[in-house]
Every structure is written in structure tokens, then in C-alpha cells.
Design a protein around this motif. Structure first.
Motif, PDB file in Angstrom:
ATOM      1  N   PRO A   1       0.859  -1.206  -0.002  1.00 31.23           N
ATOM      2  CA  PRO A   1       0.117  -0.047   0.036  1.00 31.23           C
ATOM      3  C   PRO A   1       0.976   1.261  -0.051  1.00 31.23           C
ATOM      4  N   LYS A   2       0.298   2.280  -0.518  1.00 33.79           N
ATOM      5  CA  LYS A   2       0.933   3.682  -0.251  1.00 33.79           C
ATOM      6  C   LYS A   2       1.851   3.786   0.932  1.00 33.79           C
ATOM      7  N   ASN A   3       2.839   4.420   0.691  1.00 32.68           N
ATOM      8  CA  ASN A   3       3.759   5.051   1.793  1.00 32.68           C
ATOM      9  C   ASN A   3       4.328   3.668   2.551  1.00 32.68           C
ATOM     10  N   THR A   4       4.532   2.636   2.094  1.00 34.99           N
ATOM     11  CA  THR A   4       4.603   1.377   2.548  1.00 34.99           C
ATOM     12  C   THR A   4       5.684   0.768   1.856  1.00 34.99           C
ATOM     13  N   ALA A   5       6.532  -0.227   2.206  1.00 35.15           N
ATOM     14  CA  ALA A   5       7.385  -1.300   1.757  1.00 35.15           C
ATOM     15  C   ALA A   5       7.270  -2.424   2.401  1.00 35.15           C
ATOM     16  N   PHE A   6       7.471  -3.478   1.536  1.00 36.05           N
ATOM     17  CA  PHE A   6       7.562  -4.722   2.234  1.00 36.05           C
ATOM     18  C   PHE A   6       8.886  -5.183   2.969  1.00 36.05           C
ATOM     19  N   VAL A   7       8.615  -5.925   4.033  1.00 39.82           N
ATOM     20  CA  VAL A   7       9.984  -6.282   4.932  1.00 39.82           C
ATOM     21  C   VAL A   7       9.746  -7.991   4.901  1.00 39.82           C
ATOM     22  N   ALA A   8      10.962  -8.448   4.674  1.00 38.89           N
ATOM     23  CA  ALA A   8      10.905 -10.119   4.679  1.00 38.89           C
ATOM     24  C   ALA A   8      10.281 -10.597   6.185  1.00 38.89           C
ATOM     25  N   GLN A   9      10.014 -11.578   6.237  1.00 44.24           N
ATOM     26  CA  GLN A   9       9.208 -12.305   7.494  1.00 44.24           C
ATOM     27  C   GLN A   9      10.241 -12.503   8.488  1.00 44.24           C
ATOM     28  N   TYR A  10      11.422 -12.897   8.244  1.00 43.47           N
ATOM     29  CA  TYR A  10      12.337 -13.118   9.172  1.00 43.47           C
ATOM     30  C   TYR A  10      12.529 -11.957  10.192  1.00 43.47           C
ATOM     31  N   ALA A  11      12.313 -10.612   9.652  1.00 44.36           N
ATOM     32  CA  ALA A  11      12.380  -9.217  10.429  1.00 44.36           C
ATOM     33  C   ALA A  11      11.018  -8.912  10.943  1.00 44.36           C
TER      34      ALA A  11
ATOM     35  N   GLN B   1       2.503 -22.646   2.625  1.00 46.81           N
ATOM     36  CA  GLN B   1       1.127 -22.223   2.337  1.00 46.81           C
ATOM     37  C   GLN B   1       0.212 -22.264   3.731  1.00 46.81           C
ATOM     38  N   PRO B   2      -0.670 -21.634   4.242  1.00 48.48           N
ATOM     39  CA  PRO B   2      -0.792 -20.177   3.618  1.00 48.48           C
ATOM     40  C   PRO B   2       0.244 -19.430   4.105  1.00 48.48           C
ATOM     41  N   PHE B   3       0.744 -18.659   3.287  1.00 46.86           N
ATOM     42  CA  PHE B   3       1.995 -17.459   3.796  1.00 46.86           C
ATOM     43  C   PHE B   3       1.437 -16.520   4.694  1.00 46.86           C
ATOM     44  N   PRO B   4       2.097 -16.207   5.933  1.00 43.42           N
ATOM     45  CA  PRO B   4       1.607 -15.083   6.816  1.00 43.42           C
ATOM     46  C   PRO B   4       1.595 -13.800   6.171  1.00 43.42           C
ATOM     47  N   PRO B   5       0.472 -13.218   6.598  1.00 44.17           N
ATOM     48  CA  PRO B   5       0.266 -11.704   5.902  1.00 44.17           C
ATOM     49  C   PRO B   5       1.634 -11.165   6.153  1.00 44.17           C
ATOM     50  N   ARG B   6       1.774 -10.229   4.965  1.00 40.92           N
ATOM     51  CA  ARG B   6       3.029  -9.356   4.805  1.00 40.92           C
ATOM     52  C   ARG B   6       3.134  -8.485   5.909  1.00 40.92           C
ATOM     53  N   THR B   7       4.671  -8.032   6.269  1.00 43.83           N
ATOM     54  CA  THR B   7       4.986  -7.088   7.075  1.00 43.83           C
ATOM     55  C   THR B   7       5.360  -5.885   6.359  1.00 43.83           C
ATOM     56  N   LEU B   8       4.954  -4.681   6.748  1.00 44.67           N
ATOM     57  CA  LEU B   8       5.025  -3.546   6.082  1.00 44.67           C
ATOM     58  C   LEU B   8       5.751  -2.611   6.759  1.00 44.67           C
ATOM     59  N   PHE B   9       6.681  -1.806   6.248  1.00 43.43           N
ATOM     60  CA  PHE B   9       7.458  -0.382   6.892  1.00 43.43           C
ATOM     61  C   PHE B   9       6.670   0.603   6.330  1.00 43.43           C
ATOM     62  N   ARG B  10       6.393   1.521   7.610  1.00 41.20           N
ATOM     63  CA  ARG B  10       5.807   2.739   7.154  1.00 41.20           C
ATOM     64  C   ARG B  10       6.899   3.589   6.661  1.00 41.20           C
ATOM     65  N   LEU B  11       6.764   4.229   5.337  1.00 41.80           N
ATOM     66  CA  LEU B  11       8.009   5.019   5.130  1.00 41.80           C
ATOM     67  C   LEU B  11       8.053   6.284   5.497  1.00 41.80           C
ATOM     68  N   ASP B  12       6.885   6.789   5.915  1.00 38.48           N
ATOM     69  CA  ASP B  12       6.882   8.077   6.566  1.00 38.48           C
ATOM     70  C   ASP B  12       7.448   8.180   7.997  1.00 38.48           C
TER      71      ASP B  12
END
Ligand code: B12
Ligand code: SF4
Ligand code: SF4
Length: 332
Positions: free
Chosen positions: A115-125, A290-301
Motif C-alpha cells: 500500500p501507499k507509503n509502505t514497503a515490504f519487509v521479509a518475514q524473518y524481520a 502455504q498459507p503464507f503469513p500476511p506481509r509485514t510492512l514498513f511505514r516509510l513516513d
């Protein structure tokens, strides 16, 4: 697939302690030379280790666990699912400032773009905390219990930093099988778990097969690896071409480029992946996850970040400048 190595017995109360510490996977195997060292050498010679100088510098030490602990006789391999680390982090560091930067994609939102203003982060983090710190501490506690059973031995707990092939020895100990994505995979946990090891000078007794724990037999390992041959989803999912039949080329891997690479700061070649840190694509598409966990997002703001926010987190490895440059590259 590796040769047969003697699997060793671990006292049941020690398994209970390991489970309570967040390691449901525990197997032991006799110490011995790395079987795949020539593969590793070829990998280095082909330049596929990219700028990871520490892999080159301590290359020879990886041939033999003896270089990590002189007199080593037995190796305990441990697996901690990412979810266990998250539980520990929530319990012990609920107020860590990194938590304000992280969010979760909702289970319904499986879009491949963040989503806008966020980026993905790998699940290990996803826990926001540096797994090395927490796992090292859990290993120390486990080593203390181990000493109660075997007072005359010495041991060394390791996670990541020692010159030791964690995946190779985990295969030997039966913790899973090596997938075509190069990950250690267990049918119950997929590949979403960390590895760690305790090397000891104690000679543990040989175990009677089959093991009473979730360890895999050699036949199961071979069968699961065979299934990989007709799958290949991970190879198709890799966005950078880093993964091929001949293994992983770190020079192209988004995980390497976003975490380890120090040369790309200010580079004009964009990394073709939507991750701020790490990359999970070769795991996301694997049927065992499967099912892969929901993605982790980093708030770029959240940028610019303070040293306090990054301390003891996986984001301190790339550091604030590299993260900020990556955020800018992602176009936010
Ligand atoms: C350097 C490193 C990286 C590098 C290089 C990755 C690579 N594939 O080699 C980079 C930065 C790219 C990286 C990325 C990631 N990493 Co990393 N990484 C390491 C580290 C520190 C060393 C790995 C290494 O020696 N690589 C060199 C290659 C040649 O060795 P290897 O893959 O271990 O291969 C050996 C075995 O596979 C063995 N082998 C066993 N069976 C068989 C069978 C056959 C047929 C063959 C040919 C070989 C073989 O042969 C090799 C030599 O012995 C380990 C920790 C450790 N000390 O082991 C963590 C480790 C492998 N990483 C881990 C993780 C979580 C990741 C990421 C998922 C993080 C992320 N989401 O971004 C990605 C996954 C990328 C991938 N698909 O592999 C975990 C893996 C856990 C698991 N379940 O497998 C480890 C074990 C860290 C940990 N303590 O938990 N990583
Ligand atoms: S971590 Fe990402 S870039 Fe690296 S091999 Fe896997 S899918 Fe490819
Ligand atoms: S995606 Fe398929 S080929 Fe790749 S590791 Fe998983 S099962 Fe094996």
C-alpha cells in the motif's frame, strides 16, 4: 542429498527445555567434515558470494566444525519458527520504538504491491528485533541445562556468525530437507524458521530410529526433495534471476542487495523487488509455506530514523542511510 551420518540421542528433558525456549525442532548428529565444501568453493570461485568478504576470509574453517569448537564430537541443531521470535519480542520488548514503523497487511490483502507509503519487509524481520540477540540468549540458557546433564563437556552456541554450514548440518540432523530455493524446509513449519547450533565435546549416544520428534528420516528427506524436482515454483518466482538450477547468485539476490551490499549505495541500478529489507519471493511461492503469513510492512513516513529506533533490530544491518536510499528507490 547428504550421506548417512549417525543421528544422536538427546535427553527428553532437554528437548522440553528447548521447546519452552522456542525451539520445537531439535536434532543431534555426530560431528564430521562438510560434505558439500567443494560446492561452496565453486560458489565462491564463481563470485556468487558477491561482497560477503567474511565468507571468503573464513572459507577453509567451514570445511570442519572442529575449527569452530576444538574437540567437537556432537552437534545439536535447532530450529526456531519466526512466530516464536515474534512471541518473545512481543512479551519482552513491547515498547521498542521500531514497532511504530511496522504494520501487517490484512489477511484479505494479498496484493503483490505494498500500500501507499509502505514497503515490504521479509518475514524473518517481522518481530522487529534482531534474531541473533534473542537466539544467542536462548542458546545460553539451553547450554546451561545441557551442562547439568553433561558437566564435563564444553560447548559453543552459534547462530549465523560462525564459519559453519547451518543448513548442511540441519539436513544431517533431520530438521528438514534442502529445497531448490536453498532453504531448509520442514513439512510442519515450511521454511519460516531460524537455525542455530550447539557444538559440544560430549559424545552423545546413537539414537534408535525412527525418532519420536518431528525429525525427518532420510527416506522422507529424499521423497520431499524428489517432489521439488517436479515443482520449481521458487525458481519461477524469483524476481531477479538470482535463483537457478546451480544455486543462488548473491550478486543478483534482493536479500543480499537490500541487507548486505555496501557497494550499491547511490547506485543507479534499481533492484527489481518491492522489498525494503530482505526478500521472501522464493519462499512465498513454495507449497510448503502455504498459507503464507500476511506481509509485514514498513511505514516509510517513519524516515528519517534515529539510532535508537534501529538499535537491536534487523534494520541496523543495512543502517539508516542504506534504508533511506532504498526507500527513495522504491519511489516513496
Ligand atoms: C550468507 C547467508 C545469506 C546470503 C547467501 C544465501 C545463500 N543461499 O547462500 C544472503 C544474504 C543472500 C542470504 C539470504 C537469505 N537468508 Co541467509 N544466511 C547466510 C548464512 C550466514 C551463510 C550461508 C552460506 O554459507 N551460504 C553459502 C552456501 C553455498 O551455503 P548453503 O546455502 O548453506 O549451502 C550449503 C548446504 O545447502 C549444503 N547442502 C546441503 N544439502 C545439499 C544438497 C545438495 C544437492 C547440494 C548441492 C548442497 C547441499 O551445501 C552447501 C555447502 O555446504 C546462513 C547462516 C549459516 N551460517 O549457515 C544464513 C541463513 C542460511 N539465512 C537464512 C535466511 C532466513 C535467509 C533469507 C530467507 C532472509 C530473507 N528473507 O531475506 C534469505 C534467503 C535466500 C535463499 N533463498 O537462500 C537462514 C535460513 C533458515 C532456513 N530455514 O533455511 C540462515 C540459516 C540463518 C539462520 N541462522 O537462520 N543469506
Ligand atoms: S531471496 Fe528473492 S531475489 Fe533472492 S533468490 Fe529468493 S526470490 Fe530471488
Ligand atoms: S517452491 Fe517447489 S521446488 Fe522450490 S523449494 Fe518449494 S517445493 Fe521445492
Amino acid at each position: 542429498m547428504s550421506k548417512e551420518f549417525r543421528r544422536l540421542a538427546v535427553p527428553e528433558p532437554l528437548r522440553d527445555t528447548a521447546r519452552a525456549l522456542g525451539f520445537p525442532l531439535l536434532g543431534a548428529v555426530e560431528a564430521g567434515e562438510s560434505e558439500f565444501f567443494p560446492e561452496f568453493q565453486a560458489w565462491l570461485e564463481a563470485g556468487k558470494c558477491a561482497g560477503m568478504a567474511y565468507l571468503r576470509e573464513h572459507a577453509d574453517a567451514r570445511r570442519q566444525p572442529e575449527s569452530v569448537l576444538p574437540g567437537v564430537r556432537s552437534i545439536l541443531m535447532l530450529g526456531m519458527p519466526f512466530g516464536e521470535l515474534e512471541k518473545l519480542a512481543e512479551r519482552e520488548y513491547p515498547g521498542h520504538p521500531i514497532r511504530h514503523c511496522l504494520a501487517r497487511q490484512t489477511p484479505e490483502n494479498t496484493a503483490s504491491e505494498p500500500p501507499k507509503n509502505t514497503a515490504f519487509v521479509a518475514q524473518y524481520a517481522a518481530s522487529g528485533l534482531d534474531y541473533h540477540d534473542i537466539i544467542r540468549r536462548q542458546l545460553k540458557t539451553l547450554q546451561k541445562t545441557f551442562r547439568e546433564f553433561f558437566p564435563n563437556q564444553t560447548s559453543r552456541g552459534i547462530v549465523d556468525t560462525a564459519p559453519f554450514f547451518e543448513r548442511e548440518f540441519a539436513v544431517r540432523a533431520g530438521l528438514g530437507f534442502l529445497g531448490r530455493n536453498r532453504m531448509l524446509i520442514h513439512p510442519d513449519f515450511g521454511s519460516l524458521f531460524f537455525l542455530a547450533a550447539i557444538l559440544t565435546t560430549e559424545t552423545l549416544p546413537e539414537t534408535a530410529e525412527p525418532p519420536s520428534t518431528p525429525l525427518l528420516t532420510r527416506e522422507e528427506q529424499l521423497e520431499f526433495r524428489r517432489r521439488c524436482e517436479t515443482c520449481g515454483q521458487c525458481l519461477r518466482a524469483c524476481p531477479t534471476g538470482a535463483l537457478s538450477e546451480t544455486g543462488l547468485d548473491a550478486r543478483l539476490c534482493a536479500s543480499y542487495l537490500t541487507i548486505e551490499d555496501r557497494s550499491s549505495e547511490g547506485s543507479s541500478t534499481p533492484i527489481p523487488s518491492p522489498y525494503l529489507l530482505g526478500c521472501d519471493e522464493c519462499q512465498r511461492h513454495c507449497p510448503w509455506n502455504q498459507p503464507f503469513p500476511p506481509r509485514t510492512l514498513f511505514r516509510l513516513d517513519a524516515f528519517p530514523l534515529t539510532a535508537d529506533t534501529l538499535r537491536r533490530t534487523p534494520f541496523s544491518r543495512p543502517g539508516p542511510e542504506k534504508l533511506e536510499a532504498r526507500a527513495a528507490e522504491l519511489g516513496k
